[in-house]
Design a protein around this motif. Structure first.
Motif, PDB file in Angstrom:
ATOM      1  N   ARG A 145      -3.042  -5.387 -51.785  1.00 45.83           N
ATOM      2  CA  ARG A 145      -1.875  -4.681 -52.346  1.00 45.83           C
ATOM      3  C   ARG A 145      -2.147  -3.184 -52.493  1.00 45.83           C
ATOM      4  NH1 ARG A 145      -0.988  -9.234 -51.075  1.00 45.83           N
ATOM      5  NH2 ARG A 145       0.269 -10.768 -52.222  1.00 45.83           N
ATOM      6  N   ALA A 146      -2.860  -2.621 -51.515  1.00 44.97           N
ATOM      7  CA  ALA A 146      -3.159  -1.181 -51.541  1.00 44.97           C
ATOM      8  C   ALA A 146      -1.870  -0.381 -51.344  1.00 44.97           C
ATOM      9  CB  ALA A 146      -4.164  -0.843 -50.452  1.00 44.97           C
ATOM     10  N   PRO A 147      -1.740   0.780 -51.998  1.00 49.00           N
ATOM     11  CA  PRO A 147      -0.529   1.594 -51.847  1.00 49.00           C
ATOM     12  C   PRO A 147      -0.429   2.208 -50.453  1.00 49.00           C
ATOM     13  CG  PRO A 147      -2.155   2.751 -53.183  1.00 49.00           C
ATOM     14  CD  PRO A 147      -2.690   1.371 -52.970  1.00 49.00           C
ATOM     15  N   ILE A 148       0.796   2.205 -49.898  1.00 48.95           N
ATOM     16  CA  ILE A 148       1.070   2.790 -48.583  1.00 48.95           C
ATOM     17  C   ILE A 148       1.907   4.048 -48.787  1.00 48.95           C
ATOM     18  CG2 ILE A 148       2.138   2.431 -46.333  1.00 48.95           C
ATOM     19  CD1 ILE A 148       1.848  -0.602 -46.849  1.00 48.95           C
ATOM     20  N   SER A 202       5.157  -5.673 -51.461  1.00 45.42           N
ATOM     21  CA  SER A 202       6.289  -5.085 -52.194  1.00 45.42           C
ATOM     22  C   SER A 202       6.610  -3.724 -51.597  1.00 45.42           C
ATOM     23  CB  SER A 202       5.938  -4.939 -53.667  1.00 45.42           C
ATOM     24  OG  SER A 202       4.783  -4.125 -53.818  1.00 45.42           O
ATOM     25  N   SER A 203       7.803  -3.217 -51.890  1.00 36.42           N
ATOM     26  CA  SER A 203       8.199  -1.893 -51.403  1.00 36.42           C
ATOM     27  C   SER A 203       8.986  -1.163 -52.464  1.00 36.42           C
ATOM     28  CB  SER A 203       9.026  -2.015 -50.127  1.00 36.42           C
ATOM     29  OG  SER A 203      10.245  -2.674 -50.397  1.00 36.42           O
ATOM     30  N   THR A 204       9.054   0.158 -52.330  1.00 34.69           N
ATOM     31  CA  THR A 204       9.742   0.992 -53.322  1.00 34.69           C
ATOM     32  C   THR A 204      10.926   1.738 -52.713  1.00 34.69           C
ATOM     33  OG1 THR A 204       8.227   2.826 -52.857  1.00 34.69           O
ATOM     34  CG2 THR A 204       7.610   1.319 -54.631  1.00 34.69           C
ATOM     35  N   VAL A 205      11.283   1.400 -51.471  1.00 34.95           N
ATOM     36  CA  VAL A 205      12.370   2.125 -50.804  1.00 34.95           C
ATOM     37  C   VAL A 205      13.415   1.142 -50.289  1.00 34.95           C
ATOM     38  CG1 VAL A 205      10.936   4.090 -50.127  1.00 34.95           C
ATOM     39  CG2 VAL A 205      11.109   2.099 -48.605  1.00 34.95           C
ATOM     40  N   GLU A 206      14.587   1.698 -49.962  1.00 38.83           N
ATOM     41  CA  GLU A 206      15.670   0.925 -49.368  1.00 38.83           C
ATOM     42  C   GLU A 206      16.184   1.666 -48.140  1.00 38.83           C
ATOM     43  OE1 GLU A 206      16.497  -2.017 -50.309  1.00 38.83           O
ATOM     44  OE2 GLU A 206      15.368  -2.083 -52.198  1.00 38.83           O
ATOM     45  N   VAL A 207      16.908   0.955 -47.302  1.00 40.54           N
ATOM     46  CA  VAL A 207      17.492   1.572 -46.106  1.00 40.54           C
ATOM     47  C   VAL A 207      18.374   2.746 -46.513  1.00 40.54           C
ATOM     48  CG1 VAL A 207      19.077   1.205 -44.169  1.00 40.54           C
ATOM     49  CG2 VAL A 207      17.374  -0.539 -44.729  1.00 40.54           C
ATOM     50  N   ASN A 208      18.264   3.842 -45.775  1.00 43.29           N
ATOM     51  CA  ASN A 208      18.989   5.112 -45.966  1.00 43.29           C
ATOM     52  C   ASN A 208      18.335   6.020 -47.003  1.00 43.29           C
ATOM     53  OD1 ASN A 208      20.991   4.587 -44.013  1.00 43.29           O
ATOM     54  ND2 ASN A 208      22.177   3.402 -45.496  1.00 43.29           N
ATOM     55  N   THR A 222       0.316  -2.928 -49.219  1.00 43.95           N
ATOM     56  CA  THR A 222      -0.124  -3.813 -48.146  1.00 43.95           C
ATOM     57  C   THR A 222       0.058  -5.271 -48.557  1.00 43.95           C
ATOM     58  OG1 THR A 222      -2.411  -3.838 -48.939  1.00 43.95           O
ATOM     59  CG2 THR A 222      -1.824  -2.137 -47.336  1.00 43.95           C
ATOM     60  N   GLY A 223       0.076  -6.156 -47.548  1.00 45.24           N
ATOM     61  CA  GLY A 223       0.251  -7.569 -47.831  1.00 45.24           C
ATOM     62  C   GLY A 223      -0.197  -8.417 -46.662  1.00 45.24           C
ATOM     63  N   ASP A 224       0.194  -9.685 -46.673  1.00 45.77           N
ATOM     64  CA  ASP A 224      -0.187 -10.600 -45.602  1.00 45.77           C
ATOM     65  C   ASP A 224       1.026 -11.370 -45.087  1.00 45.77           C
ATOM     66  OD1 ASP A 224       0.287 -12.193 -47.782  1.00 45.77           O
ATOM     67  OD2 ASP A 224      -1.702 -13.124 -47.808  1.00 45.77           O
ATOM     68  N   THR A 225       2.202 -10.708 -45.092  1.00 48.56           N
ATOM     69  CA  THR A 225       3.422 -11.340 -44.586  1.00 48.56           C
ATOM     70  C   THR A 225       3.437 -11.283 -43.068  1.00 48.56           C
ATOM     71  OG1 THR A 225       4.619  -9.243 -44.816  1.00 48.56           O
ATOM     72  CG2 THR A 225       4.743 -10.780 -46.657  1.00 48.56           C
ATOM     73  N   GLY A 226       4.101 -12.261 -42.450  1.00 50.90           N
ATOM     74  CA  GLY A 226       4.158 -12.306 -40.994  1.00 50.90           C
ATOM     75  C   GLY A 226       2.982 -13.059 -40.411  1.00 50.90           C
ATOM     76  N   ALA A 227       2.720 -12.834 -39.122  1.00 53.81           N
ATOM     77  CA  ALA A 227       1.669 -13.562 -38.397  1.00 53.81           C
ATOM     78  C   ALA A 227       0.341 -12.827 -38.537  1.00 53.81           C
ATOM     79  CB  ALA A 227       2.052 -13.715 -36.936  1.00 53.81           C
ATOM     80  N   VAL A 228      -0.325 -13.024 -39.665  1.00 52.65           N
ATOM     81  CA  VAL A 228      -1.577 -12.313 -39.951  1.00 52.65           C
ATOM     82  C   VAL A 228      -2.618 -13.272 -40.524  1.00 52.65           C
ATOM     83  CG1 VAL A 228      -0.482 -10.079 -40.330  1.00 52.65           C
ATOM     84  CG2 VAL A 228      -0.718 -11.656 -42.234  1.00 52.65           C
ATOM     85  N   PHE A 229      -3.872 -12.815 -40.473  1.00 56.24           N
ATOM     86  CA  PHE A 229      -4.977 -13.594 -41.030  1.00 56.24           C
ATOM     87  C   PHE A 229      -5.322 -13.169 -42.459  1.00 56.24           C
ATOM     88  CE2 PHE A 229      -5.473 -14.033 -36.475  1.00 56.24           C
ATOM     89  CZ  PHE A 229      -5.823 -15.363 -36.311  1.00 56.24           C
TER      90      PHE A 229
END
Length: 461
Positions: free
Chosen positions: A349-352, A390-396, A408-415
Motif C-alpha cells: 500500500r505504498a503511496p503513488i 485505494s485511490s484519491t482521485v476521480e475521472v476529470n 499500490t496493491g495486488d488487484t488484477g493478474a498479479v503475484f
C-alpha cells in the motif's frame, strides 16, 4: 313521343359508352407502367472537390428503363459536354464515372457546375418521358497540400518515441497525420502558430521491422502529399522470461479476473489462463487506446512542459519494459505476452504520486491491470498506474505534479503488491524508461521543440 324517348336513350347510351372509354383511357394513362410519372433519381454529391485526375461517381435509377442522360460542365463562361464511363448498366440503374474535361492553358476555371439531365422511357409527358435535372457545385483544386517537416528527434528506438514538428497547409485540407510503416497512424496537434503541428509518435515494440515514417496530408479533392520523416533507428533487445503458472494462481487470480471482467469461465485450467492472459489482455489494451484517443485536445499548444517522471519512491524494479514472457504450466509453454511497463515494488500500500500535471481520464477496474488510473498530460501523452488498491482521485480531476493519486496493491493478474507504471503515446504503451531519463527528455523532446520554434519564427517573419 316514343321516338324522342328512343333518341334520348341512344344519346344517353353513347354518353355512357364515351364516359367509360374516357375513364378507361385515363385509368390506363395513370395506372399503366407505360405512362408512369415517377421521375428518375440521380445520386451525386451536391458539392464536389475535383482535382481533374479521377472520375466523379454518379448513380441514375428509375422505376423503368433510363432512356437518355446528358452530363455537362458549366464554368460560367461556356458549357462543355462531359464524357462518361458506364460502370454498371441494368434495366433501371446506371452507375457512371464522369470523366474530367480537358482545359486549354487559357481556360483554367477554379469552380463550376456539373449538370445531369436524365429522361426515362415512360410515355408520359407527351412521350418524352419523365425528366430529372440535378446540379452539383464543383470546386477545382489541382494543388497538393503543403506538408513539410520542420524538425524531429534524431533517434527512434524500437519500443520508444520520437517528436515531430511539421507545417501543413491547404485551402481545402481534409486530413493529415503521421504514419508509421503504414500500420500505425498518429494524430498531429496544433502547435505554436497557425499551420504548424506537433506529434509524439511511437515505434511499437511488437513491430520488429522499421520501414518508414511519413507525414501525410490529403485535401478534399484527393490531392495528396507524402513527406518522409528522417530517423536514425535502433532495434530493441528483448529479454526472455519464463513465468511458471500454477493451479492455485489460475483458480485464485485468473478465474477471479475473468469473473470481475464479466467474461465466461472455461472449465479447463489452461483455457482459463489463456483467456485471461490473451483475450482479456487484448480487450484491455483496446480500452486503454480508446480512452486516451477520445480525450485528445486540439487546443493550440505554445510550449511543451512535460518533465521527467520518477520511479515509485523507495522501490525496487521487479520487471521492466519489453520482457517477452513465456508462461509455463507443468513445464509446457501455454502462452506468451509482452510486458509493456515497469513493475516497482515497495512496502504494501505504498503511496503513488504523479510527477506531471494532468487530468484523470480513467479510473476503473481493467481486467489484467486491476484497479487502474490513467492521467492525460496533453499531446497524446498519458501515464498509467495499474494494480492499485485505494485511490484519491476521480475521472476529470485535475492533478498537479507531486500529488498522491493512489496506493499500490495486488488487484488484477498479479503475484503480489506492486505498481505497474506505463507511459502511453496515443494509447500505445511505450518504453517508460525514456520518460524517466532526464538526458533523453532534454535531447529528444526539449531541444527538438526549441530548435523547431526557432525555425518557425524564422519562416514566419
Amino acid at each position: 313521343m316514343k321516338f324522342t324517348n328512343s333518341k334520348n336513350g341512344i344519346v344517353f347510351g353513347i354518353f355512357i359508352i364515351l364516359s367509360v372509354v374516357v375513364i378507361a383511357i385515363v385509368a390506363f394513362l395513370f395506372l399503366s407502367p407505360t405512362f408512369e410519372r415517377v421521375a428518375p433519381k440521380v445520386s451525386i454529391e451536391k458539392e464536389i472537390y475535383w482535382n481533374l485526375q479521377k472520375p466523379i461517381k454518379a448513380i441514375i435509377s428509375d422505376n423503368n428503363e433510363i432512356q437518355s442522360y446528358n452530363v455537362s460542365f458549366d464554368d460560367g463562361q461556356k458549357q462543355i459536354k462531359l464524357e462518361t464511363k458506364v460502370v454498371k448498366n441494368e434495366k433501371n440503374l446506371i452507375e457512371l464515372e464522369i470523366l474530367p474535361p480537358s482545359f486549354d492553358e487559357m481556360s483554367k476555371p477554379k469552380d463550376g457546375n456539373i449538370k445531369i439531365d436524365v429522361f426515362d422511357s415512360s410515355k408520359w409527358n407527351f412521350f418524352k418521358g419523365n425528366e430529372t435535372v440535378t446540379n452539383s457545385k464543383v470546386i477545382i483544386d489541382r494543388k497538393s497540400p503543403v506538408a513539410s517537416v520542420i524538425g524531429n528527434s534524431y533517434l527512434l528506438r524500437q519500443g520508444g518515441c520520437g517528436v515531430i514538428i511539421v507545417e501543413v497547409a491547404d485551402e481545402n485540407l481534409k486530413d493529415f497525420y503521421i504514419s508509421f510503416n503504414d500500420e500505425e497512424l498518429f494524430e498531429l496537434f496544433p502547435f505554436y502558430k497557425k499551420n504548424y503541428y506537433i506529434s509524439i509518435i511511437a515505434w511499437p515494440v511488437q513491430i520488429k521491422e522499421f520501414k518508414k515514417v511519413n507525414l501525410v496530408a490529403v485535401d478534399m479533392a484527393g490531392n495528396k502529399t507524402v513527406t518522409k520523416v528522417p530517423f536514425y533507428i535502433k532495434s530493441f533487445t528483448e529479454k526472455a522470461d519464463n513465468i511458471k503458472v500454477s493451479d492455485e494462481f489460475i483458480q485464485s487470480v485468473s478465474k477471479q479476473v475473468l469473473e470481475k471482467s464479466d467474461m465466461n469461465i472455461p472449465s479447463d485450467p489452461i483455457d482459463i489462463f489463456v483467456k485471461e492472459n490473451k483475450e482479456l489482455r487484448e480487450k484491455n489494451v483496446k480500452t486503454i487506446r480508446e480512452v486516451v484517443r477520445k480525450n485528445f485536445s486540439n487546443n493550440l499548444l505554445t510550449s511543451v512542459n512535460i518533465k521527467p517522471f520518477s520511479r515509485l519512491e523507495n522501490s525496487a524494479t521487479v520487471a521492466g519494459f519489453g520482457e517477452r514472457r513465456s508462461y509455463m504450466y507443468n513445464d509446457q509453454k501455454i502462452d506468451e505476452a509482452w510486458h509493456l511497463g515497469n513493475d516497482w515494488a515497495s512496502t504494501k500500500r505504498a503511496p503513488i504520486k504523479t510527477f506531471n500535471d494532468g487530468k484523470v481520464i480513467f479510473k476503473d477496474y481493467l481486467g489484467i491491470y486491476g484497479n487502474t488510473i490513467i492521467i492525460d498530460h496533453g499531446l497524446g501523452i498519458a501515464s498509467l498506474y495499474a494494480h492499485t488498491s485505494s485511490s484519491t482521485v476521480e475521472v476529470n480531476d485535475e492533478v498537479k505534479a507531486g500529488d498522491q493519486i493512489a496506493n499500490t496493491g495486488d488487484t488484477g493478474a498479479v503475484f503480489g503488491d506492486h505498481l505497474h507504471f506505463g507511459m502511453l503515446v496515443q494509447g500505445i504503451e511505450v518504453n517508460s524508461n525514456e520518460w524517466l531519463d532526464y538526458t533523453w527528455m532534454k535531447t529528444n523532446v526539449t531541444k527538438t521543440v526549441e530548435d523547431a520554434v526557432k525555425i518557425i519564427n524564422g519562416i514566419a517573419k
